[in-house]
Design an enzyme around this catalytic site. Structure first.
Site, short mmCIF file in Angstrom:
data_model
loop_
_atom_site.label_atom_id
_atom_site.label_comp_id
_atom_site.label_asym_id
_atom_site.label_seq_id
_atom_site.Cartn_x
_atom_site.Cartn_y
_atom_site.Cartn_z
N GLU A 110 2.69 4.85 -3.99
CA GLU A 110 2.65 5.80 -5.13
C GLU A 110 3.96 6.54 -5.31
OE1 GLU A 110 0.21 5.41 -2.83
OE2 GLU A 110 -0.99 4.24 -4.21
N ASP B 208 -8.81 3.61 -2.57
CA ASP B 208 -9.77 4.05 -1.56
C ASP B 208 -11.05 4.61 -2.16
OD1 ASP B 208 -7.94 3.26 0.29
OD2 ASP B 208 -7.16 5.28 0.67
N ASP C 214 0.87 -1.18 0.00
CA ASP C 214 0.00 0.00 0.00
C ASP C 214 0.90 1.23 0.00
OD1 ASP C 214 -2.29 1.58 0.31
OD2 ASP C 214 -2.28 1.40 2.50
O1 MIG Z 1 -3.68 6.11 4.62
O2 MIG Z 1 -3.41 0.85 5.72
O3 MIG Z 1 -5.75 2.11 0.37
O4 MIG Z 1 -6.69 -0.08 1.76
O5 MIG Z 1 -6.66 0.04 4.58
C1 MIG Z 1 -4.46 4.98 4.53
C2 MIG Z 1 -4.57 1.59 5.88
C3 MIG Z 1 -3.59 3.78 4.32
C4 MIG Z 1 -4.82 3.01 2.38
C5 MIG Z 1 -5.25 1.79 1.64
C6 MIG Z 1 -6.28 1.06 2.47
C7 MIG Z 1 -5.68 0.69 3.80
C8 MIG Z 1 -5.20 1.94 4.53
N1 MIG Z 1 -4.27 2.66 3.68
#
Ligand code: MIG
Length: 800
Positions: free
Chosen positions: A410, A485, A407
């Site tokens: 980016e 998200d 996650d």
């Molecule tokens: O700033 O890890 O897209 O699936 O549950 C949020 C917490 C960070 C974004 C991800 C989401 C995940 C969440 N993350």
């Protein structure tokens, strides 16, 4: 955003006349008098690569997108020179290069149809600030031309009249038309006059695409640095364009383990251990199938990657084993940010090895993420990737985690403008040092790649499972993905459908959305409709932020629980069908989901259809996207179909109303198809079964169906231990013949097929299986439907 018009004003330069030409094996080199070089490489008969340099010199030729396994080589190449132009001809494409201005025109070699032509063509604008050029291309947009592809854009499937940006971005609670999003896949497919081609602009800088928006007859694309470097991929079938692009940028390096095609349950976050167990036990207690459970960031110690919070999870190895004994695979999240903490060994190690990204003048790239201030590994460095891969040893080999979820790659940075690294951050880019402007769009991809290498190594001899949020073209080789998200809204259900189809058209089949929506809370109806769509997505996971309540299948009352359960069960029944579709994706590059335009581009009705899609080869689905629906209108593409619920026979090529109360969604099965179904299991390979079902729907004429099977995990299938059955169905007015031809050395564990015949138009008087007559009295036979159990090795069934 810099618009094309602004750029045009800013001192564009253009190639002038060609003064030299040379051929070097598969590549033709042209030079203009003002220093523009064009390298035209014949990648395949139907794939030409165009690469332009200014000031006579090219960059080092390097791409993260192109697969080393991509097919290359051509059958035919002829080059002619006339007074005005060069004519390059392969067996599929004719390319004309004009001497006076270096412009390009591309034609179908078989019938000379004009497929693509430069408008201004290549032009550029020198960048004083960064050096190099803003590189630009403009092509004529043809009459009636449509455009598809471009990754995860949350917009109508047909991109015509729109403009987009590719810059991988953390986009919490994005909406319809938000752009850019999490993926950068600078590839589109054009379709006009019945013919389709692809354009892959393999440039990792921020890029823009304008599909006849600014000017009605022009489609253009440009990037803020790097080279004008694009691949023209000729069809003329869109299916072939997509499969060639998928081959070029690579297919997943192995089949997904079948369990990863099961249902996944996720939430931010399930903790402590007792909560995780409560959830998994509830699945089993309610007999709702589920294969995977996720641990989001709270399982870690202060959000430090590769650590565990021992208060919540005192003995992860024991827990993971107990979950595994109950059929659950544990998947954990791993983010790129490494907490700045001198007590943290991974931080110290990376610091010592000099593996963190640095700013232009030397300081480390410091940014705030979940753990607080962090440094970030430079995943564009090979050594960093192998170090990172080795960090998974304990998690995967020792603790037994089965998959990793990447996650924030980016990369996302909190509380800074742009929400990512600043432009000046330096990257190795595998020996082509550069700034973040060039590496941004592939950073997440390289993280997923490093994670994949770790999983591949330590999960061995099982198959790896990785899921990533950020991606560039080619990331499908390493990882599955989800659409980020989203929000629990009806609009987002529409978006999820479009994104999954668009990703499939962009080479990336292993995709799904957060079912039910990540932000906010769905009501039972929305959750039900989302599950109905989600079970037809290659990746099927419910996830939510948990801020507004729980989102497990049983949270919305008994009616919803029952319906959701039945749809998850349907997914499990169809697993052999989905697995076969994945095999086809790996083998031929055919996406698992096919938008209607991909299915039938000759039918112009399909060019603007967005909601309906084909799942695998033979199942047509259309989600219900509005509240309080008792059905909807939808387009049934050409061909004839059976309503899955009623078995009503529908002649396609028209729009119809389809009933669909909350417990149903519109599903149609192509006539003549043979759909394999497993018995319902609570998780993949829970049970051994003696028999699998084949649903056979009568067709007047011929139809081919496939059934692929293997050990569902591991690599034996790569050594021939698979089983591929090809079924050829032939229907006549009062006869039906099914022939089976099987290859591969895998012994499927079941013994027989239970054939269910649907829609037979004649009364059965005789059945022969491999020339042996069956006693009709013994069968479960109504007038037009019938069940027949046969040995799985049958070669021919003859019914009349
Ligand atoms: O700033 O890890 O897209 O699936 O549950 C949020 C917490 C960070 C974004 C991800 C989401 C995940 C969440 N993350």
């Amino acid at each position: 955003m810099i618009t094309n018009t602004e750029l045009e004003r800013k001192g564009n330069q253009y190639p002038n006349h060609i003064v030299s030409y040379e051929k070097n094996i598969d590549t033709l080199h042209f030079k203009t008098e003002n220093g523009v070089c064009l390298q035209l490489t014949i990648v395949r008969d139907s794939i030409l690569r165009f690469r332009y340099a200014t000031s006579f010199n090219f960059e080092n030729d390097f791409s993260y997108a192109i697969s080393k396994f991509a097919k290359t080589g051509y059958n035919y190449l002829d080059i002619k020179e006339t007074k005005e132009l060069y004519i390059v001809t392969t067996s599929k494409v004719i390319c004309r290069i004009f001497k006076s201005n270096m412009k390009i025109k591309l034609f179908d070699a078989l019938d000379n149809t004009l497929i693509s032509q430069d408008e201004i063509g290549f032009h550029w604008d020198e960048s004083y600030e960064f050096g190099g050029n803003v590189v630009k291309m403009s092509k004529v947009s043809h009459d009636g031309e449509s455009y598809y592809g471009l990754g995860d854009k949350a917009d109508h499937l047909n991109l015509k009249g729109k403009r987009f940006e590719n810059w991988v971005s953390d986009s919490f609670a994005y909406g319809k038309y938000t752009d850019p999003l999490y993926k950068a896949i600078p590839f589109y497919t054009g379709l006009h006059h019945g013919k389709s081609y692809g354009m892959f602009f393999d440039n990792t800088f921020k890029s823009h695409f304008d599909f006849a928006q600014e000017r009605k007859n022009v489609t253009s694309y440009w990037a803020l640095g790097g080279e004008m470097n694009y691949y023209f991929i000729y069809g003329p079938n869109m299916n072939d364009v997509v499969s060639k692009f998928t081959d070029l940028t690579g297919k997943p390096h192995q089949l997904p383990a079948m369990w990863s095609l099961g249902y996944h349950q996720c939430k931010w976050s399930y903790y402590p251990e007792s909560k995780v167990k409560e959830i998994t036990s509830k699945f089993r207690a309610l007999s709702i199938p589920c294969d995977a459970i996720y641990l989001d960031i709270d399982y870690m110690e202060g959000f430090r990657c590769f650590t565990w919070n021992k208060d919540y999870f005192p003995d992860p190895k024991r827990m993971v084993k107990e979950l595994a004994d109950d059929g659950f695979k544990t998947i954990v999240i791993i983010d790129p940010g490494i907490k700045i903490d001198p007590e943290y060994d991974i931080f110290n190690e990376a610091l010592e090895k000099d593996y963190f990204c640095k700013r232009a003048d030397g300081p480390y790239m410091k940014g705030k993420v979940w753990p607080g201030a962090c440094y970030f590994p430079d995943f564009t460095n090979k050594n960093v990737r192998s170090w990172w891969a080795d960090l998974f040893k304990e998690l995967v080999e020792d603790i037994g985690v089965k998959g990793v979820w990447n996650d924030m790659n980016e990369p996302a940075v909190m509380e800074v403008p742009g929400k990512t690294f600043p432009d000046d951050v330096r990257h190795d880019y595998d020996g082509n040092p550069c700034s973040h402007r060039k590496a941004h769009n592939i950073y997440g991809m390289q993280m997923a790649r490093a994670t994949y290498q770790g999983l591949k190594k330590f999960a061995y001899p099982k198959r790896p499972f990785v899921i990533t949020r950020a991606a560039y073209a080619g990331t499908q080789r390493y990882s599955s993905t989800w659409t980020g998200d989203n929000v629990a809204s009806w609009e987002h259900l529409w978006i999820a459908n479009v994104q999954a189809q668009r990703m499939s058209l962009s080479g990336y089949s292993f995709v799904g959305s957060d079912i039910g929506g990540f932000a906010e809370q769905p009501n039972g109806e929305l959750f039900t409709r989302w599950i109905q769509l989600g079970v037809f997505h290659p990746f099927c996971r419910t996830h939510s932020s948990g801020d507004h309540g729980d989102q497990e299948p049983w949270m919305f009352g008994d009616e919803v629980t029952g319906i959701v359960k039945s749809f998850i069960e349907l997914r499990y029944q169809l697993l052999p069908y989905l697995y076969t579709a994945f095999w086809q994706y790996l083998n031929d590059g055919v996406p698992v989901l096919k938008s209607l335009v991909l299915y039938d581009q000759d039918d112009i009705q399909t060019h603007y259809r967005t909601d309906e899609f084909i799942y695998g080869n033979h199942i047509l689905v259309c989600p219900i996207l509005e509240p309080n629906s008792r059905g909807r209108r939808m387009y049934i593409p050409r061909g004839n179909w059976y309503n899955y619920w009623t078995q009503d026979y529908i002649i396609g090529g028209k729009e119809i109303w389809v009933d669909a109360d909350l417990d149903r969604m519109p599903i149609f099965i192509k006539e003549g198809s043979i759909i394999p179904k497993y018995p319902i299991q609570q998780y993949v390979d829970e049970k051994d079964f003696d028999e699998i079902t084949l649903e056979v729907r009568y067709k007047l004429g011929k139809e081919e169906s496939l059934l692929y099977d293997d050990a569902h995990d591991g690599y034996d299938y790569t050594k021939g231990r698979y089983s591929l059955s090809k079924f050829n169905l032939t229907g006549k007015t009062n006869e039906l013949i099914i022939q089976q031809h099987t290859t591969g050395t895998f012994k499927t564990p079941y013994i027989s097929f239970k054939l269910k015949f649907i829609g037979l138009p004649f009364e059965i008087s005789k059945i022969e299986v491999d020339n042996v007559e069956i006693d009709l009295e013994s069968l479960n036979c109504t007038t037009h439907n019938m069940e027949l159990i046969v040995d799985k090795t049958f070669s021919e069934i003859h019914i009349r």
